[in-house]
Motif scaffolding. Structure first.
Motif, PDB file in Angstrom:
ATOM      1  N   LEU A 389      -7.707   1.926  -0.595  1.00  0.00           N
ATOM      2  CA  LEU A 389      -7.517   1.173  -1.832  1.00  0.00           C
ATOM      3  C   LEU A 389      -6.067   0.695  -1.963  1.00  0.00           C
ATOM      4  O   LEU A 389      -5.811  -0.397  -2.482  1.00  0.00           O
ATOM      5  CB  LEU A 389      -7.920   2.023  -3.035  1.00  0.00           C
ATOM      6  N   ARG A 390      -5.120   1.504  -1.483  1.00  0.00           N
ATOM      7  CA  ARG A 390      -3.720   1.039  -1.474  1.00  0.00           C
ATOM      8  C   ARG A 390      -3.578  -0.160  -0.535  1.00  0.00           C
ATOM      9  O   ARG A 390      -2.848  -1.116  -0.829  1.00  0.00           O
ATOM     10  CB  ARG A 390      -2.788   2.172  -1.037  1.00  0.00           C
ATOM     11  N   GLY A 391      -4.303  -0.111   0.604  1.00  0.00           N
ATOM     12  CA  GLY A 391      -4.276  -1.236   1.535  1.00  0.00           C
ATOM     13  C   GLY A 391      -4.889  -2.484   0.937  1.00  0.00           C
ATOM     14  O   GLY A 391      -4.395  -3.610   1.157  1.00  0.00           O
ATOM     15  N   VAL A 392      -5.957  -2.336   0.154  1.00  0.00           N
ATOM     16  CA  VAL A 392      -6.589  -3.481  -0.528  1.00  0.00           C
ATOM     17  C   VAL A 392      -5.603  -4.105  -1.509  1.00  0.00           C
ATOM     18  O   VAL A 392      -5.463  -5.341  -1.577  1.00  0.00           O
ATOM     19  CB  VAL A 392      -7.879  -3.030  -1.255  1.00  0.00           C
ATOM     20  N   ALA A 393      -4.921  -3.257  -2.277  1.00  0.00           N
ATOM     21  CA  ALA A 393      -3.945  -3.761  -3.253  1.00  0.00           C
ATOM     22  C   ALA A 393      -2.841  -4.552  -2.555  1.00  0.00           C
ATOM     23  O   ALA A 393      -2.427  -5.623  -3.023  1.00  0.00           O
ATOM     24  CB  ALA A 393      -3.350  -2.594  -4.042  1.00  0.00           C
ATOM     25  N   GLU A 394      -2.373  -4.044  -1.421  1.00  0.00           N
ATOM     26  CA  GLU A 394      -1.315  -4.731  -0.680  1.00  0.00           C
ATOM     27  C   GLU A 394      -1.815  -6.036  -0.072  1.00  0.00           C
ATOM     28  O   GLU A 394      -1.134  -7.070  -0.143  1.00  0.00           O
ATOM     29  CB  GLU A 394      -0.798  -3.804   0.419  1.00  0.00           C
ATOM     30  N   ALA A 395      -3.045  -6.013   0.484  1.00  0.00           N
ATOM     31  CA  ALA A 395      -3.583  -7.218   1.138  1.00  0.00           C
ATOM     32  C   ALA A 395      -3.823  -8.347   0.152  1.00  0.00           C
ATOM     33  O   ALA A 395      -3.595  -9.521   0.469  1.00  0.00           O
ATOM     34  CB  ALA A 395      -4.881  -6.865   1.868  1.00  0.00           C
ATOM     35  N   PHE A 396      -4.278  -8.012  -1.061  1.00  0.00           N
ATOM     36  CA  PHE A 396      -4.666  -9.047  -2.019  1.00  0.00           C
ATOM     37  C   PHE A 396      -3.671  -9.207  -3.166  1.00  0.00           C
ATOM     38  O   PHE A 396      -3.957  -9.896  -4.156  1.00  0.00           O
ATOM     39  CB  PHE A 396      -6.058  -8.748  -2.585  1.00  0.00           C
ATOM     40  N   GLY A 397      -2.517  -8.557  -3.054  1.00  0.00           N
ATOM     41  CA  GLY A 397      -1.459  -8.749  -4.046  1.00  0.00           C
ATOM     42  C   GLY A 397      -1.798  -8.211  -5.418  1.00  0.00           C
ATOM     43  O   GLY A 397      -1.426  -8.817  -6.434  1.00  0.00           O
ATOM     44  N   LEU A 398      -2.490  -7.067  -5.487  1.00  0.00           N
ATOM     45  CA  LEU A 398      -2.836  -6.478  -6.778  1.00  0.00           C
ATOM     46  C   LEU A 398      -1.685  -5.634  -7.292  1.00  0.00           C
ATOM     47  O   LEU A 398      -0.815  -5.210  -6.531  1.00  0.00           O
ATOM     48  CB  LEU A 398      -4.092  -5.609  -6.635  1.00  0.00           C
ATOM     49  N   ASP A 399      -1.701  -5.362  -8.598  1.00  0.00           N
ATOM     50  CA  ASP A 399      -0.632  -4.568  -9.203  1.00  0.00           C
ATOM     51  C   ASP A 399      -0.669  -3.109  -8.749  1.00  0.00           C
ATOM     52  O   ASP A 399       0.342  -2.430  -8.759  1.00  0.00           O
ATOM     53  CB  ASP A 399      -0.733  -4.628 -10.737  1.00  0.00           C
ATOM     54  N   GLY A 400      -1.849  -2.629  -8.395  1.00  0.00           N
ATOM     55  CA  GLY A 400      -1.991  -1.249  -7.958  1.00  0.00           C
ATOM     56  C   GLY A 400      -3.346  -1.055  -7.311  1.00  0.00           C
ATOM     57  O   GLY A 400      -4.188  -1.958  -7.323  1.00  0.00           O
TER      58      GLY A 400
END
Length: 625
Positions: A389-400
């Motif tokens: 989930l941290r990788g998803v946030a980083e890949a898609f530019g999410l806040d967390g």
């Protein structure tokens, strides 16, 4: 039971002073209290033998409160109280309110499904089948079993042993020749008279004796019958009885632990580690192990085992019938009170014990080992999921890291039986109790209009969200939407969201890349260039797994809908037309379409169809147009 609301003059403040202000209006009655934040959301529900004394313990800054309780007090802006006649009433009400309100600081049992039973129906030739839910139908019930799988395995073996039918009454009454189950020696074919009522009743009694724990006596009876058949040179019958004895032994082998000294009990063991907990429950009925199930209640880092286990027991049996004996791995805070509450619920004495030696202690030790191993596996999976989930946030530019990902897909064949599907994933993996299916209703949709179907699904989803959780504080809103498609689908979804006034939920379109190969996916976001992840990126595999799960769920839903439509018969919807009359009509006319075209005189000519029923059938089809 009486109720007292919160003070009308409560100052707009939080913490010890607010709580202290309620003391002058409270007495020493037993009851339940609720602590609320400044937005009237329930933080905590508790019970008390003496409300004034309990609330007073929260009003002193000098008291040694745990971090969790101190944080709860600091967020408390108001309180509500319900007085009860007894402390037992307060305990029952507390657990009921916790399940309803799901307060932030309470220990909460999150998975609370009912358990299946085996039912032997009340019939001249009883059916043996799985049953879940209220026991309203006449018959004998045996359970609970930990899972549908445990029931199915037991039923499968019992069919081999006792040859009892599992078909519905309507199918049973309509048979003219035995079905496949007779051919494979799973049923004695009572539907066509291949077994006498007396012999079938004897098999039913043996099955019920086995389910009541008298398995040894049943095996001895079958063994004696096998010897008699062998001595009489009836070798085929002797071989059949031998196979039945083997099947009976197989049931007991699968069950594993079958305690001699415990006839009826639930064995409940708790293991806690790093702020997480697992409760393992083994169901012992009729001296047999009928399966086990693990639970992961929501707990805090500083919660004691006694509080967790008491909360679990109270919430677990709020909607379930308790056994005569609960074997626990830890002492709970109010064992006498819990016994009194469960005894009143069951209508017979319920005991709670924490065994330290003997066979009961061995049962607890086995359940505790299962709880420890289950929690270790879950923590390992959770750590991996958190990293993804941290990788998803980083890949898609999410806040967390997203706590709730919703993935949407559609399924249809040339526009027919169209369905939309939503699956949900979060820190604990797939959240299957949150999955939703949508029957596409739009009558003006062009067959195969995927944009139109997606618009209908998302419109219905967010219309409901805005109604049910406008403040977005119930954990129902997604942190990320994944859409099956490219730039066109993403733009269409963005437009739908704007129409509903929702423009802050991130969305990503997942499109097959070059040659539509898995591993070459392109990701599309509103107003940005598409991009791809490297082919061996774990986040890419995670997204593929989410998309495949949505596709699987959508196709499964579509197939079920299509099968139902194909099997549907208009005669099933005619009031008063049961299985036998439907067979008579189809035998007379040849098809449901021919029935729909028949005139009144022809309908009256069918055996078993009265003049009144003929008019009802005629009116049904002609009113349908």
């Amino acid at each position: 039971m009486s109720e007292a609301g919160d003070s009308a003059d409560a100052a707009p403040q939080r913490g010890y002073e607010v709580i202290h202000g309620y003391l002058k209006t409270l007495d020493s009655s037993p009851g339940v209290y609720r602590m609320l934040d400044d937005q009237s959301r329930v933080l905590y529900v508790g019970k008390a033998r003496n409300l004034k004394a309990r609330v007073s313990s929260y009003s002193r800054p000098s008291a040694q409160h745990s971090r969790r309780i101190a944080r709860m007090i600091s967020e408390t802006a108001s309180m509500m109280f319900l007085t009860t006649r007894t402390e037992t009433e307060a305990l029952l009400l507390e657990q009921n309110l916790i399940k309803q309100l799901k307060p932030k600081f309470n220990v909460l049992l999150r998975d609370d499904k009912s358990f299946p039973n085996i039912m032997v129906t009340d019939h001249a030739f009883p059916q043996i089948r799985k049953h879940r839910g209220a026991k309203t139908e006449k018959g004998a019930y045996y359970g609970p079993f930990a899972s549908a799988g445990a029931v199915n395995r037991t039923l499968n073996q019992l069919q081999k042993v006792f040859l009892l039918r599992n078909c519905s009454d309507s199918m049973f009454e309509g048979r003219t020749r035995p079905c496949l189950l007779y051919q494979i020696k799973r049923c004695s074919a009572p539907c066509v008279g291949y077994v006498s009522p007396e012999d079938y009743a004897a098999s039913v009694r043996d099955a019920q004796r086995f389910l009541s724990g008298k398995s040894t006596a049943v095996q001895e009876t079958l063994a004696a019958q096998m010897m008699e058949a062998s001595e009489a040179m009836e070798f085929e019958r002797a071989a059949a009885l031998r196979d039945r004895i083997r099947a009976l032994t197989q049931v007991q082998t699968v069950q594993g632990i079958n305690p001699r000294s415990v006839a009826e009990a639930d064995v409940i063991a708790l293991h806690m580690e790093n702020g997480q907990a697992c409760v393992q429950v083994f169901f012992i009925r009729a001296n047999q192990n009928w399966g086990n199930k693990d639970y992961y209640p929501r707990v805090g880092e500083d919660v004691e085992a006694a509080e967790v286990l008491e909360a679990f027991v109270g919430q677990f049996y709020d909607t379930k019938e308790p056994p005569r004996l609960l074997l626990l791995s830890h002492e709970i805070e109010n064992p006498d009170l819990m016994c009194e509450a469960l005894t009143g619920k069951l209508g017979r004495k319920v005991e709670i014990a924490v065994p330290l030696r003997g066979e009961k202690a061995e049962l607890i030790e086995g359940a505790a080992r299962n709880a420890r191993e289950s929690l270790a596996r879950r923590m390992s999976e959770t750590a991996t999921q958190a990293k993804l989930l941290r990788g998803v946030a980083e890949a898609f530019g999410l806040d967390g890291p997203p706590q709730r990902i919703e993935v949407y897909d559609n399924s249809h064949i040339m526009g027919t039986n169209a369905v939309g599907a939503m699956i949900v994933a979060g820190p604990d993996g797939f959240m299957k109790n949150q999955y939703r299916k949508y029957n596409i209703r739009g009558e003006d949709l062009v067959p195969g209009d995927d944009f139109g179907m997606m618009k209908e699904v998302l419109s219905r989803r967010f219309t409901r969200l805005l109604k049910e959780d406008p403040e977005r504080d119930k954990g129902l809103w997604p942190d990320l939407l994944l859409i099956d498609g490219g730039a066109g689908q993403v733009s269409a979804v963005a437009e739908i969201m704007r129409e509903h006034g929702v423009e802050d939920v991130p969305m990503v379109g997942v499109a097959k890349g070059i040659d539509r190969d898995a591993g070459k996916e392109e990701f599309h976001r509103v107003g940005q260039r598409p991009f791809a992840l490297r082919h061996n990126d774990p986040v890419l595999y995670f997204i593929q797994r989410l998309r495949d799960e949505a596709h699987r769920f959508a196709i499964g839903t579509h197939r079920a809908k299509r099968a139902k439509s194909q099997m549907a018969n208009p005669l099933d919807e005619v009031p008063g037309v049961g299985a036998s009359r439907k067979r008579a009509l189809l035998a007379h006319f040849g098809s449901a379409k021919a029935v729909s075209r028949a005139n009144l005189a022809d309908l009256r000519a069918v055996d078993g169809v009265s003049a009144a029923l003929a008019e009802r059938i005629y009116a049904f089809f002609h009113e349908q147009g």
